[in-house]
Design a protein around this motif. Structure first.
Motif, PDB file in Angstrom:
ATOM      1  N   TYR A 293      45.973  35.143  30.409  1.00 26.81           N
ATOM      2  CA  TYR A 293      44.752  35.131  31.216  1.00 26.81           C
ATOM      3  C   TYR A 293      45.011  35.842  32.531  1.00 26.81           C
ATOM      4  O   TYR A 293      46.041  35.625  33.169  1.00 26.81           O
ATOM      5  CB  TYR A 293      44.296  33.690  31.468  1.00 26.81           C
ATOM      6  CG  TYR A 293      43.009  33.584  32.252  1.00 26.81           C
ATOM      7  CD1 TYR A 293      41.838  34.164  31.782  1.00 26.81           C
ATOM      8  CD2 TYR A 293      42.975  32.914  33.469  1.00 26.81           C
ATOM      9  CE1 TYR A 293      40.653  34.070  32.504  1.00 26.81           C
ATOM     10  CE2 TYR A 293      41.791  32.807  34.192  1.00 26.81           C
ATOM     11  CZ  TYR A 293      40.642  33.388  33.709  1.00 26.81           C
ATOM     12  OH  TYR A 293      39.474  33.324  34.412  1.00 26.81           O
ATOM     13  N   ARG A 294      44.079  36.685  32.949  1.00 25.71           N
ATOM     14  CA  ARG A 294      44.327  37.564  34.100  1.00 25.71           C
ATOM     15  C   ARG A 294      44.152  36.895  35.453  1.00 25.71           C
ATOM     16  O   ARG A 294      44.545  37.463  36.470  1.00 25.71           O
ATOM     17  CB  ARG A 294      43.439  38.803  34.017  1.00 25.71           C
ATOM     18  CG  ARG A 294      41.955  38.531  34.092  1.00 25.71           C
ATOM     19  CD  ARG A 294      41.186  39.821  33.998  1.00 25.71           C
ATOM     20  NE  ARG A 294      39.749  39.614  34.117  1.00 25.71           N
ATOM     21  CZ  ARG A 294      38.901  40.556  34.525  1.00 25.71           C
ATOM     22  NH1 ARG A 294      39.366  41.747  34.838  1.00 25.71           N
ATOM     23  NH2 ARG A 294      37.624  40.308  34.604  1.00 25.71           N
ATOM     24  N   ARG A 295      43.560  35.724  35.486  1.00 29.63           N
ATOM     25  CA  ARG A 295      43.437  34.995  36.743  1.00 29.63           C
ATOM     26  C   ARG A 295      44.354  33.765  36.707  1.00 29.63           C
ATOM     27  O   ARG A 295      45.150  33.594  35.807  1.00 29.63           O
ATOM     28  CB  ARG A 295      41.982  34.602  36.990  1.00 29.63           C
ATOM     29  CG  ARG A 295      41.071  35.793  37.310  1.00 29.63           C
ATOM     30  CD  ARG A 295      39.667  35.324  37.662  1.00 29.63           C
ATOM     31  NE  ARG A 295      38.852  36.414  38.193  1.00 29.63           N
ATOM     32  CZ  ARG A 295      38.125  37.246  37.462  1.00 29.63           C
ATOM     33  NH1 ARG A 295      38.107  37.116  36.144  1.00 29.63           N
ATOM     34  NH2 ARG A 295      37.414  38.204  38.035  1.00 29.63           N
ATOM     35  N   SER A 296      44.210  32.883  37.686  1.00 24.81           N
ATOM     36  CA  SER A 296      45.020  31.671  37.724  1.00 24.81           C
ATOM     37  C   SER A 296      44.340  30.566  36.936  1.00 24.81           C
ATOM     38  O   SER A 296      43.189  30.697  36.512  1.00 24.81           O
ATOM     39  CB  SER A 296      45.230  31.219  39.175  1.00 24.81           C
ATOM     40  OG  SER A 296      44.011  30.722  39.709  1.00 24.81           O
ATOM     41  N   GLU A 297      45.037  29.453  36.752  1.00 23.99           N
ATOM     42  CA  GLU A 297      44.467  28.333  36.008  1.00 23.99           C
ATOM     43  C   GLU A 297      43.209  27.796  36.675  1.00 23.99           C
ATOM     44  O   GLU A 297      42.265  27.378  36.008  1.00 23.99           O
ATOM     45  CB  GLU A 297      45.502  27.218  35.863  1.00 23.99           C
ATOM     46  CG  GLU A 297      45.016  26.047  35.038  1.00 23.99           C
ATOM     47  CD  GLU A 297      46.072  24.993  34.835  1.00 23.99           C
ATOM     48  OE1 GLU A 297      45.726  23.798  34.883  1.00 23.99           O
ATOM     49  OE2 GLU A 297      47.251  25.360  34.629  1.00 23.99           O
ATOM     50  N   GLU A 298      43.181  27.829  37.988  1.00 27.66           N
ATOM     51  CA  GLU A 298      42.025  27.325  38.724  1.00 27.66           C
ATOM     52  C   GLU A 298      40.752  28.088  38.369  1.00 27.66           C
ATOM     53  O   GLU A 298      39.664  27.524  38.376  1.00 27.66           O
ATOM     54  CB  GLU A 298      42.287  27.421  40.229  1.00 27.66           C
ATOM     55  CG  GLU A 298      41.207  26.778  41.088  1.00 27.66           C
ATOM     56  CD  GLU A 298      41.532  26.835  42.561  1.00 27.66           C
ATOM     57  OE1 GLU A 298      40.614  26.643  43.375  1.00 27.66           O
ATOM     58  OE2 GLU A 298      42.715  27.077  42.897  1.00 27.66           O
ATOM     59  N   GLU A 299      40.880  29.380  38.063  1.00 27.93           N
ATOM     60  CA  GLU A 299      39.721  30.201  37.723  1.00 27.93           C
ATOM     61  C   GLU A 299      39.348  30.134  36.249  1.00 27.93           C
ATOM     62  O   GLU A 299      38.347  30.710  35.836  1.00 27.93           O
ATOM     63  CB  GLU A 299      39.974  31.665  38.103  1.00 27.93           C
ATOM     64  CG  GLU A 299      39.785  31.978  39.568  1.00 27.93           C
ATOM     65  CD  GLU A 299      40.957  31.520  40.416  1.00 27.93           C
ATOM     66  OE1 GLU A 299      40.724  31.022  41.520  1.00 27.93           O
ATOM     67  OE2 GLU A 299      42.107  31.645  39.947  1.00 27.93           O
TER      68      GLU A 299
ATOM     69  N   ALA B 220      36.869  36.085  46.831  1.00 26.91           N
ATOM     70  CA  ALA B 220      35.850  35.573  45.919  1.00 26.91           C
ATOM     71  C   ALA B 220      34.550  36.352  46.096  1.00 26.91           C
ATOM     72  O   ALA B 220      34.219  36.801  47.198  1.00 26.91           O
ATOM     73  CB  ALA B 220      35.612  34.092  46.164  1.00 26.91           C
ATOM     74  N   ASP B 221      33.793  36.508  44.990  1.00 22.10           N
ATOM     75  CA  ASP B 221      32.485  37.154  45.072  1.00 22.10           C
ATOM     76  C   ASP B 221      31.420  36.115  45.419  1.00 22.10           C
ATOM     77  O   ASP B 221      31.733  34.963  45.734  1.00 22.10           O
ATOM     78  CB  ASP B 221      32.145  37.889  43.766  1.00 22.10           C
ATOM     79  CG  ASP B 221      32.088  36.951  42.556  1.00 22.10           C
ATOM     80  OD1 ASP B 221      31.972  35.724  42.740  1.00 22.10           O
ATOM     81  OD2 ASP B 221      32.133  37.457  41.417  1.00 22.10           O
ATOM     82  N   GLU B 222      30.124  36.516  45.331  1.00 27.99           N
ATOM     83  CA  GLU B 222      29.043  35.599  45.717  1.00 27.99           C
ATOM     84  C   GLU B 222      28.949  34.387  44.804  1.00 27.99           C
ATOM     85  O   GLU B 222      28.368  33.360  45.169  1.00 27.99           O
ATOM     86  CB  GLU B 222      27.692  36.342  45.742  1.00 27.99           C
ATOM     87  CG  GLU B 222      27.252  36.902  44.414  1.00 27.99           C
ATOM     88  CD  GLU B 222      27.812  38.297  44.121  1.00 27.99           C
ATOM     89  OE1 GLU B 222      27.369  38.916  43.161  1.00 27.99           O
ATOM     90  OE2 GLU B 222      28.705  38.743  44.869  1.00 27.99           O
ATOM     91  N   ASN B 223      29.546  34.486  43.608  1.00 32.07           N
ATOM     92  CA  ASN B 223      29.548  33.359  42.681  1.00 32.07           C
ATOM     93  C   ASN B 223      30.808  32.501  42.809  1.00 32.07           C
ATOM     94  O   ASN B 223      30.990  31.557  42.051  1.00 32.07           O
ATOM     95  CB  ASN B 223      29.416  33.865  41.246  1.00 32.07           C
ATOM     96  CG  ASN B 223      28.092  34.579  40.996  1.00 32.07           C
ATOM     97  OD1 ASN B 223      27.041  34.106  41.437  1.00 32.07           O
ATOM     98  ND2 ASN B 223      28.132  35.710  40.295  1.00 32.07           N
ATOM     99  N   GLY B 224      31.668  32.866  43.751  1.00 27.75           N
ATOM    100  CA  GLY B 224      32.879  32.087  43.960  1.00 27.75           C
ATOM    101  C   GLY B 224      34.045  32.506  43.097  1.00 27.75           C
ATOM    102  O   GLY B 224      35.123  31.906  43.151  1.00 27.75           O
TER     103      GLY B 224
END
Length: 458
Positions: A306-312, A360-364
């Motif tokens: 997965y390209r982001r972290s677990e939180e995402e 983060a973008d406008e959607n977080g």
């Protein structure tokens, strides 16, 4: 007196090291005493905010109150006033982002375990399905038999319509049947829910590919007063990287269909499924978790990339936790850039690059960018790509006046009314891949709109 314990009543689950070798349900559900104990935590708030968090507006405090009093049958009756699939929703709904997210008890401790209580009522309560006495003689066609279609069909049937579902596959249920694994949603549960809907008067025809066996225009010619499209989003997306056409590379849709619809979870079925040494699943949603956990049970070492972290990760926290308990390894902040192929055309490994998180973008959701020079390899003879799906373009291409956006999602003016007169749509066919309960909410909304449309013609 309310039970003021701050944490949810624990629910027993199979041990991770045991369950990764079987296909039995992971979560075992509440006993009656456990359910009553948890139900007593509900504060029965006035204008309960949990109800507004439910896409089908189940009267949550009412059914929980009946469980607390030991009236399980009554609790199920209350749920089924608005929810056609309570045993399904109690297992697979992301309650932590919906009804439970708004629970007042969650402000100081954990929210009430609404999903677990819904499952308890569905598993232990009894409610006979009765064919409605009113029959207005008007036929409605429903395309697809997933959660959106089933919800729409049952509500229309209760209004007095003759509802006929057309399902392309040989078994009804849509994603409930072919997508969600046995250990999360037993197929017997799905079949029972569908049988209840059939008992309520809904007719289901399988092996009927609308757009091929019949067109939408032909359905109108056959006397159907309106058509509802709940055909889902079964067209898999790919990454567009080199090597995706290699042997051993699957979309998550295909892999899970082989597991579920072709019954690879049963020892008495000779399902054509690849036995692997090293499996890599690309993606971070619930479908990726399902594919990875299925691959673990088929055999082999399994990694999730997965390209982001677990939180995402968009997957439910519970599914991530269960995958870890089952020995699945997470390669986070990692992005595949090439699938490497051996001399026989088989997937051999994946070249990946490490990623860093940005703002983060406008959607977080935080952006990601590759770290130059960080390329490395991961062994993989099976690669499962779980990066989303799109609606199948068949209905759009065979139905004049039916418009879709650039992603293939049907365009509606209000979430369910399409650009073609008399044709309505909802669920993943309109939104793209979303949750079971959100699709059901769209089906309920469509049933009301169809009823208004038909009455406007009379």
């Amino acid at each position: 007196m309310p039970n003021m314990q701050s944490e949810k009543t624990k629910m027993k689950i199979q041990d991770g090291k045991v369950r990764c070798n079987n296909w039995d349900e992971v979560a075992l559900g509440y006993t009656e005493d456990e359910a009553k104990n948890e139900a007593a935590r509900c504060l029965h708030c006035k204008n309960a905010p949990c109800i507004s968090g439910c896409p089908v507006n189940v009267q949550i405090p009412d059914f929980i109150g009946e469980i607390e009093k030991g009236n399980t049958d009554k609790a199920l009756e209350i749920i089924k006033e608005t929810n056609a699939l309570p045993a399904v929703c109690g297992r697979v709904c992301p309650q932590e982002k919906q009804c439970e997210a708004r629970c007042v008890r969650g402000r100081k401790g954990e929210s009430v375990a609404i999903g677990r209580l819904e499952r308890f009522a569905a598993d232990h309560g009894k409610k006979e399905e009765v064919i409605p006495e009113k029959d207005n003689g008007i036929k409605i066609a429903v395309i697809g038999s997933g959660p959106s279609s089933l919800s729409c069909a049952r509500d229309l049937c209760a209004m007095g319509y003759k509802v006929h579902i057309f399902e392309a596959l040989h078994l009804p249920g849509g994603v409930l049947e072919y997508g969600i694994p046995e250990f999360r949603l037993p197929k017997e549960i799905v079949r029972n829910e569908i049988e209840n809907i059939k008992k309520a008067g809904v007719i289901i025809e399988t092996n009927a590919v609308i757009g091929k066996t019949e067109s939408v225009d032909e359905l109108f010619d056959a006397g159907f007063g309106a058509v509802y499209i709940g055909s889902g989003a079964g067209l898999p997306n790919f990454m567009g990287i080199e090597g995706e056409s290699a042997n051993g590379v699957f979309s998550a849709n295909e892999y899970l269909t082989r597991i579920n619809l072709m019954k690879a979870y049963r020892e008495d079925y000779d399902t054509p499924i690849k036995k692997s040494e090293n499996v890599c699943v690309i993606g971070g949603g619930n479908v990726a978790m399902d594919a990875a956990r299925c691959a673990k049970r088929v055999g082999g070492k399994v990694k999730i990339i997965y390209r982001r972290s677990e939180e995402e990760m968009p997957a439910r926290r519970e599914e991530i936790m269960h995958a870890k308990e089952e020995g699945i390894v997470f390669e986070l902040l990692t992005n595949p850039i090439k699938i490497n192929i051996d001399e026989n055309g088989n997937a051999d490994s994946i070249t990946c690059i490490k990623m860093s998180l940005g703002d983060a973008d406008e959607n977080g959701r935080r952006s990601v960018s590759p770290i130059s020079g960080s390329e490395f390899g991961i062994k993989a003879d099976t690669v499962i790509i779980a990066v989303g799906t799109s609606p199948n373009p068949l209905l759009k291409s065979t139905t004049p006046g039916l418009e879709s956006d650039k992603r293939g999602r049907l365009i509606t003016e209000d979430g369910v009314t399409t650009t073609r007169k008399g044709v309505f749509a909802g669920g993943d066919a309109v939104t793209g891949a979303a949750t079971v309960i959100e699709a059901m909410g769209a089906g309920k909304k469509a049933a009301k709109k169809i009823d208004e449309y038909i009455k406007g013609l009379l």
